[in-house]
Design a protein around this motif. Structure first.
Motif, short mmCIF file in Angstrom:
data_model
loop_
_atom_site.label_atom_id
_atom_site.label_comp_id
_atom_site.label_asym_id
_atom_site.label_seq_id
_atom_site.Cartn_x
_atom_site.Cartn_y
_atom_site.Cartn_z
N GLU A 52 7.46 -4.31 15.78
CA GLU A 52 8.70 -4.26 16.56
C GLU A 52 8.46 -4.59 18.02
O GLU A 52 9.30 -5.23 18.67
N LYS A 53 7.30 -4.19 18.55
CA LYS A 53 6.97 -4.51 19.94
C LYS A 53 6.90 -6.02 20.15
O LYS A 53 7.25 -6.53 21.21
N ASP A 54 6.47 -6.74 19.13
CA ASP A 54 6.37 -8.20 19.23
C ASP A 54 7.65 -8.89 18.78
O ASP A 54 7.66 -10.11 18.56
N GLY A 55 8.72 -8.13 18.63
CA GLY A 55 10.00 -8.73 18.31
C GLY A 55 10.29 -8.86 16.83
O GLY A 55 11.30 -9.47 16.45
N GLY A 56 9.43 -8.31 15.97
CA GLY A 56 9.64 -8.40 14.53
C GLY A 56 10.40 -7.20 14.00
O GLY A 56 10.82 -6.31 14.74
N ARG A 57 10.57 -7.18 12.66
CA ARG A 57 11.31 -6.09 12.02
C ARG A 57 10.46 -5.52 10.88
O ARG A 57 9.87 -6.29 10.09
N ALA A 58 10.43 -4.20 10.79
CA ALA A 58 9.63 -3.56 9.75
C ALA A 58 10.08 -2.12 9.58
O ALA A 58 10.72 -1.54 10.47
N PHE A 59 9.75 -1.55 8.45
CA PHE A 59 9.97 -0.13 8.21
C PHE A 59 8.90 0.34 7.23
O PHE A 59 8.33 -0.46 6.47
N ALA A 60 8.60 1.64 7.26
CA ALA A 60 7.54 2.19 6.43
C ALA A 60 8.12 2.79 5.15
O ALA A 60 9.22 3.36 5.16
N VAL A 61 7.39 2.65 4.06
CA VAL A 61 7.76 3.29 2.79
C VAL A 61 6.53 3.99 2.23
O VAL A 61 5.42 3.44 2.28
N ARG A 62 6.73 5.21 1.71
CA ARG A 62 5.59 5.98 1.19
C ARG A 62 5.68 6.12 -0.32
O ARG A 62 6.75 6.35 -0.89
N ALA A 63 4.53 5.95 -0.97
CA ALA A 63 4.41 6.24 -2.39
C ALA A 63 2.94 6.27 -2.74
O ALA A 63 2.19 5.35 -2.37
N GLU A 64 2.50 7.31 -3.41
CA GLU A 64 1.12 7.36 -3.87
C GLU A 64 1.02 6.59 -5.17
O GLU A 64 1.70 6.92 -6.15
N LEU A 65 0.18 5.58 -5.21
CA LEU A 65 0.04 4.76 -6.39
C LEU A 65 -1.01 5.35 -7.33
O LEU A 65 -1.93 6.05 -6.90
N GLY A 66 -0.86 5.03 -8.62
CA GLY A 66 -1.83 5.51 -9.60
C GLY A 66 -1.50 6.86 -10.16
O GLY A 66 -2.34 7.47 -10.84
N VAL A 67 -0.29 7.37 -9.87
CA VAL A 67 0.14 8.67 -10.40
C VAL A 67 1.49 8.46 -11.09
O VAL A 67 2.19 7.49 -10.83
N PRO A 68 1.87 9.35 -12.01
CA PRO A 68 3.16 9.20 -12.68
C PRO A 68 4.31 9.13 -11.68
O PRO A 68 4.35 9.87 -10.69
N GLY A 69 5.24 8.22 -11.91
CA GLY A 69 6.41 8.08 -11.05
C GLY A 69 6.17 7.30 -9.79
O GLY A 69 7.05 7.21 -8.92
N ASP A 70 4.98 6.70 -9.64
CA ASP A 70 4.65 6.01 -8.39
C ASP A 70 5.57 4.84 -8.10
O ASP A 70 6.08 4.68 -6.98
N VAL A 71 5.80 3.99 -9.09
CA VAL A 71 6.60 2.79 -8.87
C VAL A 71 8.06 3.17 -8.60
O VAL A 71 8.73 2.58 -7.75
N HIS A 72 8.55 4.17 -9.32
CA HIS A 72 9.92 4.62 -9.10
C HIS A 72 10.09 5.11 -7.66
O HIS A 72 11.07 4.77 -6.98
N GLU A 73 9.14 5.93 -7.18
CA GLU A 73 9.21 6.44 -5.80
C GLU A 73 9.16 5.31 -4.79
O GLU A 73 9.89 5.29 -3.80
N LEU A 74 8.29 4.33 -5.04
CA LEU A 74 8.14 3.19 -4.13
C LEU A 74 9.45 2.43 -4.00
O LEU A 74 9.90 2.11 -2.89
N PHE A 75 10.10 2.13 -5.12
CA PHE A 75 11.29 1.29 -5.06
C PHE A 75 12.53 2.06 -4.60
O PHE A 75 13.46 1.46 -4.04
N LEU A 76 12.55 3.37 -4.79
CA LEU A 76 13.63 4.14 -4.18
C LEU A 76 13.60 3.99 -2.66
O LEU A 76 14.63 3.73 -2.02
N ALA A 77 12.40 4.16 -2.08
CA ALA A 77 12.26 4.04 -0.63
C ALA A 77 12.49 2.60 -0.17
O ALA A 77 13.11 2.36 0.88
N LEU A 78 11.98 1.63 -0.93
CA LEU A 78 12.13 0.23 -0.56
C LEU A 78 13.61 -0.17 -0.54
O LEU A 78 14.10 -0.76 0.43
#
Length: 751
Positions: A550-576
């Motif tokens: 963002e300091k360089d004029g771009g756009r981004a946001f953070a998403v959290r999900a621990e991979l390799g555990v049950p429900g990981d992909v679901h958690e990732l895409f909810l946040a995404l």
């Protein structure tokens, strides 16, 4: 053998110590260099036999001192034959004795090991500069050939052919007085250290191998216009005239003369032709300063010329070579000319010699004179505040880093710059790292406690001189980085860029809080994409990545999900999807980079079932189901890039399980590429090699040097190297590439 049409980036003329030092410096930066010399073999003479403190420091900076072994050292030097202690604040005070032939052999082996091509028995006879190239006519055993080079550097001595052909003026004065000298076997005479006798000056020193070096000058003799070489009979006659001793029964190893001629090239650079060493300055080798001065030229020029040749820096950087080294040449030659007068003068100079001897007894005067002779007084681009390091060489320091102890010399051995940060508060440390990030391929950032202490951060050039320092903040750092190392590597991708290939696109980068994933996220955002920065546990680091973008004029946001555990992909895409919806009003995804992974680092016989399952879950299973889920969001023409590993192509037994999972990633890419092709979605895999990833091992210069040898480019990879490859695969330019495996290992283990 030199053949017509041969091309190289830099042609060095002269394979003496200066030319070979320069060749090694250029090869450290990957420049293609060829060295030609008119002699058919290395010199067997040892005219210059003294290395001073600053030269020893520079050799240490390149890891060359071990090749010399133990060298005779004497902390006592001289000024025109007047004893002068050279004891200064350096690990290498005094004079270090080594025959020139040995110095040349060591530097030649170093340059050769780095890939420099040395062609002997080849003489330069013509130079023609055209647009962007210099055509050099070189004669050799097979006739005359034309070599096309981007630049030509004359390191071919005081009678330089390069200087003459380039039309560079060489003002000054010729020989007025001279000393003749010889290495002689079979004589037994007393050692003499600048003994002034009524008839002249006599010097004699017998080495351990039984060879005695004699030097003699007869007071009052004028040698103006006398250039013919002396014979052994001349040495014997003058020695007898001055000392009364007969040495004619000895056997000469070699005989020559050196005079008090003093000339300095009007400029060290003319277009694409440059000069270094005695080609740029002719001086009496009193006190051994001549060779040292030339080696310092080579180290100053090498990294600058390499940066220009490789396109990292604009050509005006080469002007600083002339500005800095010509000024040093003026000062050193003025001092040497004065020393020659005091050394070779007769009774008329005795009163001045007595005054100088008295002055040198005062410590401030002694230190000043010793620093001048030793080369430790050089300060570039500043009037000279003794309390500041700016412009001066960084004194050798011992460092304590998170990875263990090291030294400033070890950190400079790869020929890159160094941003050395003493223990600093976290906010300032983060600002310094961010400011230097765009120069990571040419400047190493190291956090360390120094002994002796460094009160402030310092930016050190590859030649060891300090280019920036500040008591607080980061003011001026980016200006200094750009001045000495060229524009930032991502300059064309920062705020205000015209390259917006990914404008309007959305991207998800997994494992983007550090290392390669971070570099990919920053690069895609710089090209215009809105980037979802995925992390598992490093929330602060992910936030810093978003802040940087963002300091360089771009756009981004953070998403959290621990991979390799049950429900990981679901958690990732909810946040995404929540983040995309909030920022774009929809959940469309254009680019997916599966970068998150976990290394093994466990011997195969010690790998447990649980460890194996974890590697499979994070490295292979998660990417499969992320792609499966992302297929709902990916639009026609979307891009999927899976980060594999060079370990699928070369073996490391401690990473068998890891390599298996990355092999699965490559199969994933291949088969999904066919499956998704009807929707215009490309799927490819990229395999990095040894790449800086924040592991403490990359702060250990010896380890980095060993790893660098595995690459065809003789360096380890930077995260930005991989990010550039990924950016291409994410762009419209890669529309005809799918199911491909891209080796991004820097030619690791090509053979």
């Amino acid at each position: 053998m030199v053949t017509s049409g041969r091309e190289c980036e830099v042609l060095v003329v002269g394979a003496g110590p200066v030319g070979l030092m320069l060749a090694g410096e250029l090869r450290l930066a990957g420049v293609e260099v060829m060295v030609v010399d008119r002699l058919s073999g290395p010199t067997s003479e040892s005219r210059a036999s003294t290395l001073h403190a600053r030269t020893m420091e520079l050799l240490d900076n390149r890891g060359l001192l071990d090749r010399f072994g133990a060298l005779p050292n004497d902390v006592m030097g001289h000024l025109s034959g007047i004893p002068l202690s050279l004891d200064l604040d350096t690990p290498y005070p005094g004079q270090w004795k080594v025959p020139q032939s040995r110095t040349e052999a060591i530097l030649g082996a170093w340059a050769g090991d780095l890939g420099a091509h040395v062609q002997r028995g080849c003489e330069l006879v013509g130079l023609t500069e055209r647009a962007g190239v210099v055509e050099a006519a070189v004669t050799g055993p097979a006739g005359t050939a034309t070599v096309r080079a981007g630049y030509v550097v004359g390191c071919d001595g005081e009678d330089s052919t390069v200087r003459r052909l380039a039309g560079i003026d060489f003002p000054g004065h010729g020989t007025r007085r001279r000393m003749i000298r010889a290495d002689v076997t079979g004589i037994d005479i007393p050692n003499r250290r600048f003994q002034r006798l009524p008839a002249g000056l006599a010097i004699a020193a017998r080495s351990a191998d039984g060879v005695t070096r004699v030097m003699v000058h007869v007071f009052g003799r004028s040698d103006t216009g006398r250039e013919e070489p002396p014979g052994f009979a001349d040495v014997c006659a003058d020695w007898h005239a001055v000392t009364g001793e007969d040495i004619s029964g000895g056997t000469p190893v070699w005989v020559n003369a050196f005079g008090d001629a003093c000339r300095l090239a009007a400029r060290y650079r003319k277009g694409r032709v440059l000069l270094a060493g005695d080609a740029a300055h002719r001086q009496m080798p009193v006190g051994g300063q001549a060779l040292n001065l030339g080696l310092h030229d080579a180290v100053n020029l090498g990294w600058k010329l390499a940066a220009v040749v490789r396109g990292r820096a604009p050509e005006h950087l080469l002007q600083t070579y002339h500005d800095e080294r010509h000024a040093v040449g003026v000062r050193v030659l003025t001092g040497i000319d004065a020393q020659a007068t005091l050394l070779l003068g007769g009774p008329e100079v005795e009163p001045l010699r007595e005054v100088l001897a008295e002055l040198s007894a005062y410590e401030p005067a002694r230190r000043h004179l010793a620093a001048t002779i030793s080369g430790l007084d050089v300060r570039y681009g500043t009037a000279g505040d003794d309390q500041s390091l700016l412009g001066a060489r960084l004194p050798p320091v011992t460092l304590r880093t998170a990875a263990g102890p090291t030294t400033s010399a070890q950190l400079l051995r790869d020929g890159r710059g160094l941003l050395l940060i003493p223990g600093s508060e976290p906010d300032r440390l983060a600002r310094l790292r961010r400011a230097a990030r765009a120069w990571r391929t040419c400047v190493r950032v190291v956090v360390a406690e120094a002994t002796p202490a460094l009160p402030d951060p310092v930016l050190v050039r590859p030649d060891g001189h300090v280019a920036w320092t500040a008591p607080e903040g980061t003011t001026g750092l980016t200006d200094a980085l750009e001045r000495w190392f060229g524009p930032p590597s991502s300059d064309h991708l920062t705020k205000g860029t015209t390259m917006n290939r990914l404008a309007g696109k959305t991207a998800l980068v997994t494992g983007a809080s550090r290392g390669i994933g971070r570099a990919i996220a920053v690069r895609l955002a710089a090209e215009g994409a809105l980037v979802a920065v995925h992390y598992s546990t490093r929330a602060e680091a992910a936030g810093e990545v978003v802040e940087t973008i963002e300091k360089d004029g771009g756009r981004a946001f953070a998403v959290r999900a621990e991979l390799g555990v049950p429900g990981d992909v679901h958690e990732l895409f909810l946040a995404l999807e929540e983040g995309l919806k909030e920022r774009t009003g929809e959940t469309r995804l254009d680019i997916l980079v599966n970068n998150a992974g976990q290394m093994g680092g466990v011997a195969p016989e010690e790998t447990t079932s649980e460890q194996f399952d974890r590697l499979v879950a994070v490295n292979a299973k998660a990417p499969f189901f992320i792609i499966q889920r992302a297929a709902r969001n990916l639009v026609a023409g979307g891009r999927i890039i899976n980060i594999s590993s060079g370990l699928t192509r070369f073996a490391n037994p401690s990473e068998i399980a890891y390599a298996m999972t990355k092999g699965a990633v490559e199969q994933l890419s291949l088969h999904f590429a066919k499956h998704l092709a009807p929707r215009g979605i490309t799927v490819n895999s990229v395999a990095p090699g040894i790449t800086r990833n924040g592991n403490p091992v990359f702060d250990i210069p010896e380890a980095v040097e060993q790893m660098a040898q595995l690459s065809a480019f003789q360096r380890v990879g930077e995260p930005e190297d991989v990010a550039d490859v990924v950016a291409f695969l994410a762009s419209p330019d890669s529309r005809w590439v799918t199911g491909a495996f891209l080796d991004a290992t820097g030619g690791t283990l090509l053979g």
